[in-house]
Design a protein around this motif. Structure first.
Motif, PDB file in Angstrom:
ATOM      1  N   ARG A 142       0.830  -1.206   0.000  1.00  0.00           N
ATOM      2  CA  ARG A 142       0.000   0.000   0.000  1.00  0.00           C
ATOM      3  C   ARG A 142       0.865   1.257   0.000  1.00  0.00           C
TER       4      ARG A 142
ATOM      5  N   ASP B  22       4.329   0.804   1.854  1.00  0.00           N
ATOM      6  CA  ASP B  22       4.481   0.376   3.244  1.00  0.00           C
ATOM      7  C   ASP B  22       5.597  -0.660   3.401  1.00  0.00           C
TER       8      ASP B  22
ATOM      9  N   LEU C 260      -5.523   8.208   3.462  1.00  0.00           N
ATOM     10  CA  LEU C 260      -5.597   8.377   4.909  1.00  0.00           C
ATOM     11  C   LEU C 260      -6.857   9.160   5.278  1.00  0.00           C
TER      12      LEU C 260
ATOM     13  N   LYS D  14     -12.279   8.843   6.033  1.00  0.00           N
ATOM     14  CA  LYS D  14     -11.683   8.712   4.715  1.00  0.00           C
ATOM     15  C   LYS D  14     -12.689   9.231   3.690  1.00  0.00           C
TER      16      LYS D  14
ATOM     17  N   GLN E 207      -3.866   3.935  -0.910  1.00  0.00           N
ATOM     18  CA  GLN E 207      -4.735   3.909   0.270  1.00  0.00           C
ATOM     19  C   GLN E 207      -4.796   5.333   0.829  1.00  0.00           C
TER      20      GLN E 207
ATOM     21  N   ASP F 251      -8.949   6.328  -4.039  1.00  0.00           N
ATOM     22  CA  ASP F 251      -8.650   5.278  -3.065  1.00  0.00           C
ATOM     23  C   ASP F 251      -8.851   3.910  -3.724  1.00  0.00           C
TER      24      ASP F 251
ATOM     25  N   TYR G 298       0.276   4.918   1.250  1.00  0.00           N
ATOM     26  CA  TYR G 298      -0.626   5.751   2.043  1.00  0.00           C
ATOM     27  C   TYR G 298      -0.440   7.212   1.671  1.00  0.00           C
TER      28      TYR G 298
END
Length: 148
Positions: free
Chosen positions: A22, A40, A74, A135, A72, A57, A24
């Protein structure tokens, strides 16, 4: 690695890779066509989209038979406004429009990025709201405008 095209969205594709990395990002990064991000797992990626299209997203940046890299978003600090009448909706929409504040709508709720002045206004007008980490599906896009 430089990403120039979005391969799809994890919510709508049928065949998914078994391993997902992912990236972020904050919602305001969704509107940037050129940016540098880190997964990540520590993998650095350059994004330089050919299309003039916002990221969303769940967008897939990379995929092979074993791995995929997915955006992804936040959670944002937002005010969720829940007017109880068309009168309240009109009042708050007019006030926020005068401030050129971008808003999003989900069902009967109006979402705006947190601002203490807007929170004070909601209290004054006695319009139900809540402050929350949430989100959002797309970036809050500011619209340029001037009063001539």
């Amino acid at each position: 690695m430089i990403i120039e095209n979005i391969l799809g969205n994890i919510a709508t594709i049928e065949k998914k890779a078994p391993h997902v990395e992912r990236v972020y990002v904050e919602s305001d990064a969704l509107v940037k066509r050129i940016q540098r991000v880190v997964t990540d797992h520590g993998k650095e990626i350059g994004i330089r989209l050919k299309e003039n299209k916002d990221l969303v997203d769940g967008d897939i940046l990379y995929m092979d038979e074993r791995n995929m890299i997915v955006i992804q978003v936040l959670a944002d600090d937002i005010l969720t406004i829940c007017p109880t009448s068309i009168q309240q909706m009109g009042e708050i929409a007019h006030q926020l429009g005068n401030r050129h504040l971008p808003a999003q709508f989900e069902g009967d709720e109006m979402l705006v990025q947190y601002d203490y002045l807007v929170e004070d206004l909601l209290k004054q007008l006695e319009i139900p709201y809540r402050r929350e980490e949430r989100k959002v599906k797309q970036a809050f896009r500011h619209i340029g405008h001037s009063h001539d």
